[in-house]
Enzyme design. Sequence first.
Site, mmCIF file in Angstrom:
data_model
loop_
_atom_site.group_PDB
_atom_site.id
_atom_site.type_symbol
_atom_site.label_atom_id
_atom_site.label_comp_id
_atom_site.label_asym_id
_atom_site.label_seq_id
_atom_site.Cartn_x
_atom_site.Cartn_y
_atom_site.Cartn_z
ATOM 1 N N ASP A 123 72.670 -55.201 25.235
ATOM 2 C CA ASP A 123 72.668 -56.340 26.164
ATOM 3 C C ASP A 123 74.022 -57.015 26.291
ATOM 4 O O ASP A 123 74.168 -57.930 27.093
ATOM 5 C CB ASP A 123 71.693 -57.419 25.638
ATOM 6 C CG ASP A 123 70.286 -57.135 26.074
ATOM 7 O OD1 ASP A 123 69.383 -57.898 25.707
ATOM 8 O OD2 ASP A 123 70.105 -56.130 26.769
ATOM 9 N N PRO A 167 66.344 -68.959 19.914
ATOM 10 C CA PRO A 167 65.566 -68.332 18.840
ATOM 11 C C PRO A 167 66.037 -66.909 18.581
ATOM 12 O O PRO A 167 66.324 -66.168 19.527
ATOM 13 C CB PRO A 167 64.138 -68.336 19.375
ATOM 14 C CG PRO A 167 64.261 -68.487 20.842
ATOM 15 C CD PRO A 167 65.521 -69.227 21.109
ATOM 16 N N MET A 168 66.169 -66.540 17.311
ATOM 17 C CA MET A 168 66.621 -65.189 16.988
ATOM 18 C C MET A 168 65.462 -64.201 17.108
ATOM 19 O O MET A 168 64.318 -64.546 16.804
ATOM 20 C CB MET A 168 67.162 -65.161 15.564
ATOM 21 C CG MET A 168 68.483 -65.877 15.527
ATOM 22 S SD MET A 168 69.185 -65.844 13.902
ATOM 23 C CE MET A 168 69.769 -67.506 13.820
ATOM 24 N N GLY A 169 65.785 -62.995 17.580
ATOM 25 C CA GLY A 169 64.725 -62.003 17.777
ATOM 26 C C GLY A 169 63.716 -62.493 18.804
ATOM 27 O O GLY A 169 62.542 -62.184 18.762
ATOM 28 N N GLY A 170 64.216 -63.300 19.756
ATOM 29 C CA GLY A 170 63.280 -63.905 20.714
ATOM 30 C C GLY A 170 63.222 -63.170 22.052
ATOM 31 O O GLY A 170 62.419 -63.495 22.921
ATOM 32 N N GLY A 171 64.149 -62.214 22.228
ATOM 33 C CA GLY A 171 64.160 -61.513 23.523
ATOM 34 C C GLY A 171 64.974 -62.257 24.578
ATOM 35 O O GLY A 171 64.949 -61.925 25.757
ATOM 36 N N VAL A 172 65.697 -63.294 24.133
ATOM 37 C CA VAL A 172 66.539 -64.054 25.086
ATOM 38 C C VAL A 172 68.024 -63.728 24.897
ATOM 39 O O VAL A 172 68.882 -64.395 25.474
ATOM 40 C CB VAL A 172 66.293 -65.577 24.977
ATOM 41 C CG1 VAL A 172 64.910 -65.938 25.486
ATOM 42 C CG2 VAL A 172 66.500 -66.079 23.559
ATOM 43 N N GLY A 173 68.304 -62.703 24.067
ATOM 44 C CA GLY A 173 69.661 -62.166 23.983
ATOM 45 C C GLY A 173 70.667 -63.029 23.267
ATOM 46 O O GLY A 173 71.872 -62.900 23.484
ATOM 47 N N GLY A 174 70.217 -63.903 22.378
ATOM 48 C CA GLY A 174 71.138 -64.848 21.733
ATOM 49 C C GLY A 174 72.293 -64.183 21.022
ATOM 50 O O GLY A 174 73.458 -64.525 21.269
ATOM 51 N N LYS A 221 69.334 -65.050 28.339
ATOM 52 C CA LYS A 221 68.942 -64.192 29.463
ATOM 53 C C LYS A 221 67.428 -64.029 29.426
ATOM 54 O O LYS A 221 66.783 -64.196 28.384
ATOM 55 C CB LYS A 221 69.607 -62.799 29.395
ATOM 56 C CG LYS A 221 69.318 -61.986 28.138
ATOM 57 C CD LYS A 221 68.074 -61.106 28.193
ATOM 58 C CE LYS A 221 67.912 -60.333 26.910
ATOM 59 N NZ LYS A 221 66.559 -59.696 26.791
HETATM 60 C C1 LIG Z 1 65.253 -54.875 24.738
HETATM 61 C C2 LIG Z 1 66.400 -55.603 25.365
HETATM 62 C C3 LIG Z 1 66.170 -55.770 26.848
HETATM 63 O O1 LIG Z 1 67.135 -56.605 27.420
HETATM 64 O O2 LIG Z 1 66.617 -56.902 24.859
HETATM 65 P P1 LIG Z 1 66.001 -57.756 23.668
HETATM 66 O O3 LIG Z 1 64.521 -57.660 23.698
HETATM 67 O O4 LIG Z 1 66.600 -57.188 22.423
HETATM 68 O O5 LIG Z 1 66.453 -59.147 23.976
HETATM 69 C C4 LIG Z 1 67.718 -54.859 25.129
HETATM 70 O O6 LIG Z 1 67.701 -53.626 25.786
HETATM 71 C C5 LIG Z 1 68.032 -54.678 23.664
HETATM 72 O O7 LIG Z 1 69.394 -54.909 23.544
HETATM 73 P P2 LIG Z 1 69.948 -55.379 22.114
HETATM 74 O O8 LIG Z 1 69.126 -56.537 21.635
HETATM 75 O O9 LIG Z 1 71.410 -55.559 22.259
HETATM 76 O O10 LIG Z 1 69.519 -54.149 21.232
HETATM 77 P P3 LIG Z 1 70.458 -53.267 20.336
HETATM 78 O O11 LIG Z 1 70.904 -54.119 19.189
HETATM 79 O O12 LIG Z 1 71.430 -52.532 21.176
HETATM 80 O O13 LIG Z 1 69.360 -52.209 19.856
HETATM 81 C C6 LIG Z 1 68.441 -52.537 18.847
HETATM 82 C C7 LIG Z 1 67.530 -51.318 18.726
HETATM 83 O O14 LIG Z 1 66.674 -51.279 19.884
HETATM 84 C C8 LIG Z 1 66.522 -49.937 20.314
HETATM 85 N N1 LIG Z 1 66.951 -49.829 21.717
HETATM 86 C C9 LIG Z 1 67.689 -50.823 22.324
HETATM 87 C C10 LIG Z 1 68.042 -50.692 23.660
HETATM 88 C C11 LIG Z 1 67.642 -49.538 24.359
HETATM 89 N N2 LIG Z 1 67.971 -49.360 25.664
HETATM 90 N N3 LIG Z 1 66.916 -48.571 23.729
HETATM 91 C C12 LIG Z 1 66.558 -48.706 22.430
HETATM 92 O O15 LIG Z 1 65.875 -47.822 21.874
HETATM 93 C C13 LIG Z 1 67.335 -49.058 19.384
HETATM 94 O O16 LIG Z 1 66.456 -48.618 18.375
HETATM 95 C C14 LIG Z 1 68.315 -50.022 18.764
HETATM 96 O O17 LIG Z 1 68.685 -49.625 17.460
HETATM 97 N N1 LIG Z 2 74.808 -64.721 16.343
HETATM 98 C C1 LIG Z 2 73.582 -64.162 16.296
HETATM 99 N N2 LIG Z 2 72.538 -64.770 16.894
HETATM 100 C C2 LIG Z 2 71.298 -64.203 16.888
HETATM 101 N N3 LIG Z 2 70.995 -63.014 16.292
HETATM 102 C C3 LIG Z 2 72.017 -62.393 15.673
HETATM 103 C C4 LIG Z 2 73.344 -62.927 15.653
HETATM 104 N N4 LIG Z 2 74.125 -62.061 14.979
HETATM 105 C C5 LIG Z 2 73.334 -61.050 14.586
HETATM 106 N N5 LIG Z 2 72.064 -61.233 14.980
HETATM 107 C C6 LIG Z 2 70.947 -60.277 14.762
HETATM 108 O O1 LIG Z 2 70.722 -59.632 16.020
HETATM 109 C C7 LIG Z 2 69.319 -59.525 16.293
HETATM 110 C C8 LIG Z 2 69.109 -59.479 17.785
HETATM 111 O O2 LIG Z 2 69.708 -60.592 18.324
HETATM 112 P P1 LIG Z 2 69.545 -60.961 19.868
HETATM 113 O O3 LIG Z 2 70.630 -60.384 20.673
HETATM 114 O O4 LIG Z 2 69.321 -62.428 19.844
HETATM 115 O O5 LIG Z 2 68.247 -60.182 20.339
HETATM 116 P P2 LIG Z 2 67.008 -60.761 21.023
HETATM 117 O O6 LIG Z 2 67.324 -60.812 22.471
HETATM 118 O O7 LIG Z 2 65.950 -59.782 20.680
HETATM 119 O O8 LIG Z 2 66.771 -62.123 20.435
HETATM 120 C C9 LIG Z 2 68.724 -60.764 15.608
HETATM 121 O O9 LIG Z 2 67.386 -60.511 15.247
HETATM 122 C C10 LIG Z 2 69.648 -60.953 14.366
HETATM 123 O O10 LIG Z 2 69.103 -60.273 13.239
#
Ligand SMILES: C[C@@](CO)(OP(=O)(O)O)[C@H](O)COP(=O)(O)OP(=O)(O)OC[C@H]1O[C@@H](n2ccc(N)nc2=O)[C@H](O)[C@@H]1O
Ligand SMILES: Nc1ncnc2c1ncn2[C@@H]1O[C@H](COP(=O)(O)OP(=O)(O)O)[C@@H](O)[C@H]1O
Length: 289
Positions: free
Chosen positions: A144, A102-109, A19
């Site tokens: 997400d 990529p993990m921790g990439g912001g693409v929701g893997g 995403k």
């Molecule tokens: C920021 C977003 C934007 O799409 O994506 P990513 O950058 O992770 O891809 C999401 O809201 C991330 O969703 P997700 O990656 O599932 O995060 P979660 O594991 O639920 O949360 C990780 C940590 O981020 C913080 N968190 C997350 C979502 C949110 N609305 N508020 C928060 O404060 C919380 O500290 C939580 O413990």
């Molecule tokens: N199958 C998986 N793929 C990627 N990350 C995973 C998985 N299972 C657990 N994680 C943990 O979840 C964290 C957030 O993953 P992800 O949803 O990919 O967020 P983001 O969108 O920030 O990359 C990763 O940094 C990793 O430590």
Amino acid sequence: MINEIKPSKHITSFIAPAKLNLFLHINARRSDGYHELETLFIFLNYGDKLTFNVTKNTQVTLLSNTNEIPNDDNLVIKAAKALQKATKCQLGADIYLEKNLPMGGGVGGGSSDAATTLLVLNQLWQTNLSITQLCNIGIKLGADVPVFIKGEASIAQGVGEELKPINLKEKWYLVLHPNVHISTAKIFSHPDLPRNTPKLKTDWQSFPVRNDCEDLVKKYYPEVDKTLQWLLKYAPSKMTGTGACCFSSFETKAQAQHVLNALPDCWQGFIAKSAMVSPLHKQISTKKM
Ligand SMILES: C[C@@](CO)(OP(=O)(O)O)[C@H](O)COP(=O)(O)OP(=O)(O)OC[C@H]1O[C@@H](n2ccc(N)nc2=O)[C@H](O)[C@@H]1O
Ligand SMILES: Nc1ncnc2c1ncn2[C@@H]1O[C@H](COP(=O)(O)OP(=O)(O)O)[C@@H](O)[C@H]1O
């Protein structure tokens, strides 16, 4: 009721699509520490791949092309076990995960892997939970996860679970990963993160939308700033989610490929067409609740 999965006889694996957040506004911090967001999710026709083999006991095993995450922390295992717990299902599964995102990439893997696991096992185990029930399980695995379960490009509010479907012209995206892992939790807990962007009152396209995490991430991860600047030579560039991935959009595949071909060796990248309906949902025949 979600229809039976009808994978074609040639399909042995299911996609967990990436995403992108076309914008990400942070409106407030809630009493539970999570943040009230307003963001636009679209999917890409590119992602991880998962293959499932149902087994007769309740064991869930996971093999993968990467061992970066211990199995017990893997969202694939967590999702399978959460479904077993919610339905008292006595079946198990041997799962193979091909990690491409990529993990921790912001693409929701990770979130996408969890959603694909819930949707596919819900059919293969014939637990037949509704999309709403799956979202109630998914939100506990990650903010997400619900958008991947529903499978519709959306403007999201709440922590990411209040979803309003949206339909945009599909484009080609170049996504670059500057080889830094950014913890979502770390960004959201930083005192300098802006947390007071008002909710949009008009159509988002007539507003200078942005990613509220971008300035903070650029400050602490100069590699992300460099990536955004490099992309700007070709097209407007943005960061997705809390980073580190950055992206630009193009009208055609050739334009996106041309920029990918110019990518410095130190970075990784991919191109993919956007999708308003998750490619997983196209891959399996499901009926929304
Ligand atoms: C920021 C977003 C934007 O799409 O994506 P990513 O950058 O992770 O891809 C999401 O809201 C991330 O969703 P997700 O990656 O599932 O995060 P979660 O594991 O639920 O949360 C990780 C940590 O981020 C913080 N968190 C997350 C979502 C949110 N609305 N508020 C928060 O404060 C919380 O500290 C939580 O413990
Ligand atoms: N199958 C998986 N793929 C990627 N990350 C995973 C998985 N299972 C657990 N994680 C943990 O979840 C964290 C957030 O993953 P992800 O949803 O990919 O967020 P983001 O969108 O920030 O990359 C990763 O940094 C990793 O430590």
